[in-house]
Design a protein around this motif. Structure first.
Motif, PDB file in Angstrom:
ATOM      1  N   LEU A 197     -52.982  68.316  70.013  1.00 26.93           N
ATOM      2  CA  LEU A 197     -53.712  68.971  68.922  1.00 26.93           C
ATOM      3  C   LEU A 197     -52.783  69.864  68.100  1.00 26.93           C
ATOM      4  O   LEU A 197     -52.879  69.919  66.868  1.00 26.93           O
ATOM      5  CB  LEU A 197     -54.863  69.826  69.491  1.00 26.93           C
ATOM      6  N   ALA A 198     -51.865  70.534  68.795  1.00 24.61           N
ATOM      7  CA  ALA A 198     -50.926  71.439  68.115  1.00 24.61           C
ATOM      8  C   ALA A 198     -49.974  70.658  67.211  1.00 24.61           C
ATOM      9  O   ALA A 198     -49.654  71.101  66.098  1.00 24.61           O
ATOM     10  CB  ALA A 198     -50.147  72.250  69.147  1.00 24.61           C
ATOM     11  N   GLN A 199     -49.536  69.503  67.692  1.00 22.07           N
ATOM     12  CA  GLN A 199     -48.620  68.668  66.887  1.00 22.07           C
ATOM     13  C   GLN A 199     -49.261  68.267  65.566  1.00 22.07           C
ATOM     14  O   GLN A 199     -48.597  68.210  64.529  1.00 22.07           O
ATOM     15  CB  GLN A 199     -48.213  67.423  67.681  1.00 22.07           C
ATOM     16  N   GLU A 200     -50.566  68.004  65.604  1.00 21.04           N
ATOM     17  CA  GLU A 200     -51.285  67.645  64.373  1.00 21.04           C
ATOM     18  C   GLU A 200     -51.224  68.776  63.346  1.00 21.04           C
ATOM     19  O   GLU A 200     -51.341  68.545  62.146  1.00 21.04           O
ATOM     20  CB  GLU A 200     -52.759  67.320  64.696  1.00 21.04           C
ATOM     21  N   GLU A 201     -51.056  70.014  63.835  1.00 24.80           N
ATOM     22  CA  GLU A 201     -50.957  71.179  62.948  1.00 24.80           C
ATOM     23  C   GLU A 201     -49.502  71.566  62.661  1.00 24.80           C
ATOM     24  O   GLU A 201     -49.234  72.617  62.086  1.00 24.80           O
ATOM     25  CB  GLU A 201     -51.688  72.383  63.573  1.00 24.80           C
ATOM     26  N   GLY A 202     -48.567  70.744  63.144  1.00 25.34           N
ATOM     27  CA  GLY A 202     -47.146  71.024  62.899  1.00 25.34           C
ATOM     28  C   GLY A 202     -46.553  72.070  63.830  1.00 25.34           C
ATOM     29  O   GLY A 202     -45.496  72.661  63.537  1.00 25.34           O
ATOM     30  N   LEU A 203     -47.208  72.317  64.977  1.00 21.88           N
ATOM     31  CA  LEU A 203     -46.688  73.287  65.955  1.00 21.88           C
ATOM     32  C   LEU A 203     -45.940  72.510  67.033  1.00 21.88           C
ATOM     33  O   LEU A 203     -46.504  71.630  67.686  1.00 21.88           O
ATOM     34  CB  LEU A 203     -47.835  74.091  66.590  1.00 21.88           C
ATOM     35  N   LYS A 204     -44.669  72.836  67.226  1.00 29.20           N
ATOM     36  CA  LYS A 204     -43.831  72.049  68.136  1.00 29.20           C
ATOM     37  C   LYS A 204     -43.435  72.869  69.354  1.00 29.20           C
ATOM     38  O   LYS A 204     -43.157  74.061  69.246  1.00 29.20           O
ATOM     39  CB  LYS A 204     -42.575  71.570  67.406  1.00 29.20           C
ATOM     40  N   GLY A 205     -43.441  72.172  70.502  1.00 36.36           N
ATOM     41  CA  GLY A 205     -43.041  72.877  71.721  1.00 36.36           C
ATOM     42  C   GLY A 205     -43.098  71.982  72.931  1.00 36.36           C
ATOM     43  O   GLY A 205     -43.203  70.763  72.823  1.00 36.36           O
ATOM     44  N   LYS A 206     -43.041  72.621  74.118  1.00 34.28           N
ATOM     45  CA  LYS A 206     -42.986  71.893  75.383  1.00 34.28           C
ATOM     46  C   LYS A 206     -44.253  72.141  76.186  1.00 34.28           C
ATOM     47  O   LYS A 206     -44.847  73.212  76.116  1.00 34.28           O
ATOM     48  CB  LYS A 206     -41.795  72.391  76.219  1.00 34.28           C
ATOM     49  N   VAL A 207     -44.631  71.151  76.987  1.00 36.68           N
ATOM     50  CA  VAL A 207     -45.733  71.325  77.938  1.00 36.68           C
ATOM     51  C   VAL A 207     -45.146  71.890  79.228  1.00 36.68           C
ATOM     52  O   VAL A 207     -44.127  71.391  79.718  1.00 36.68           O
ATOM     53  CB  VAL A 207     -46.422  69.964  78.219  1.00 36.68           C
TER      54      VAL A 207
END
Length: 403
Positions: A359-369
């Motif tokens: 869901l975050a990627q859809e908003e352009g938020l990038k990171g690790k699980v």
């Protein structure tokens, strides 16, 4: 039962909103009224202040308790949820209820609880009211659990009612507009009992005025006459709104002597006097690590504004939510240039971290699980320089794992 066995029984056997969500909600007052009758109506044996609202009700409750402690009163404080230990919910003068009281209360009433299928929250409210009555507190600050009108705490007749603000949270229970939610929160307004509203909102002002008029209650909108010149040890600029409501609430309190010094000292010693955790709490300074329990759109908006005002080279965000939050509506509030560490709080309601990352990627938020909240924070600490900032939040239950 030992104290731990008692807690395991309470958490395991009985539905609890924090763990199970909607299935735990019993939206009527019959059970708590029945329980308090059996307990010989402890809620009638102490004076109280009732606090509701979407954001700020926890901070406001602790501020009120701190001020009244500074004025020399014996003060009960009932809040929810807890962060570390169940007993944080029930305090007198900042000290948590004893393990023995919790154990004995449950053991004595266990058959009754099982037979009548009382919820976790109903039992806990009954326990708090019994404790405050038994310990003869001068006044108790009672924080609403959810909503107001049908909340288990809403059997008290307080000296003053305080409603902090109205936001879009718990819409599946309280309604899908600010007006509908305001009607539920306004349910704590009692006949001829003054009510203070911390924050004037165009959508809700008319509702509060109407209910107060119907119940012949005087009403004060605290931000119309803001309490300037006061400081608090609770960090975060958003606390000014809470200060306005709290000071107005104290001014409405009759038959209590609260000198000016008690107000100013109480506001600057909230953490010391009450043990409040998780409100813009600074965990370390280099790098700066801050956690906050804000978990809905309005709360997160205020906290993220505060984050923007800090100075840092790189922002790292350890982020997790519960499943029943409208995560899609809050993710656009988060900065795209931060490094994210997506986590799942370790409760059954915790949202899967992989799903959150998608869901975050859809908003352009990038990171690790990350596999846990602690691992997420450790990874952020490993990647951060001493001039960076790490923010931990999204859910009360994420914060509970780091404080």
């Amino acid at each position: 039962m030992t104290y731990q066995e008692t807690l395991d029984w309470m958490f395991g056997q009985l539905p609890m909103y924090q763990q199970k969500g909607a299935a735990a909600l019993n939206a009527k007052l019959d059970n708590i009224i029945h329980l308090c009758n059996v307990l010989e109506n402890p809620e009638k044996k102490f004076k109280s202040i009732h606090v509701a609202g979407t954001n700020g009700k926890g901070s406001s409750s602790h501020m009120l308790a701190s001020i009244l402690q500074e004025a020399g009163y014996k003060v009960g404080l009932y809040t929810s949820p807890h962060l570390k230990d169940f007993r944080e919910r029930i305090k007198i003068d900042g000290k948590v209820v004893s393990k023995r009281f919790v154990r004995d209360f449950i053991e004595e009433k266990k058959t009754f609880f099982e037979y009548h299928k009382l919820s976790f929250f109903e039992m806990t409210v009954g326990m708090a009211f019994s404790y405050f009555a038994e310990e003869k507190v001068d006044v108790a600050i009672i924080e609403v659990g959810l909503g107001g009108r049908l909340d288990s705490t809403n059997i008290i007749t307080p000296e003053v009612s305080l409603i902090t603000n109205i936001g879009m949270d718990h819409t599946q229970f309280l309604g899908d507009t600010l007006e509908k939610i305001a009607l539920e929160k306004a349910g704590i307004i009692k006949t001829s009992v003054p009510v203070v509203i911390s924050e004037t909102q165009p959508e809700t002002k008319m509702i509060f005025n109407l209910i107060a008029h119907q119940r012949r209650s005087s009403i004060v909108f605290a931000d119309q006459q803001p309490a300037t010149g006061y400081k608090t040890d609770l960090l975060g600029e958003y606390q000014q709104k809470n200060i306005n409501g709290v000071v107005a609430c104290i001014r409405q309190l009759k038959n209590f002597e609260v000198p000016e010094r008690a107000i100013s000292d109480g506001l600057t010693k909230v953490v010391e006097n009450t043990g409040l955790l998780g409100r813009w709490q600074v965990l370390q300074h280099r790098p700066l690590v801050v956690c906050d329990t804000a978990h809905n759109k309005e709360g997160l908006k205020m906290v993220l504004e505060q984050v923007k005002k800090q100075s840092y080279d790189q922002l790292h965000i350890v982020l997790g939510f519960v499943k029943d939050k409208d995560v899609k509506s809050v993710l656009p509030l988060f900065p795209k240039d931060a490094k994210y560490y997506f986590v799942r709080p370790s409760i059954p309601r915790g949202m899967d971290a992989v799903q959150l990352e998608e869901l975050a990627q859809e908003e352009g938020l990038k990171g690790k699980v990350c596999k846990s909240v602690k691992k997420g924070l450790n990874k952020a600490l490993k990647n951060a320089t001493s001039d960076d900032m790490i923010y931990v939040g999204g859910s009360t239950f994420v914060v509970a794992e780091v404080v």
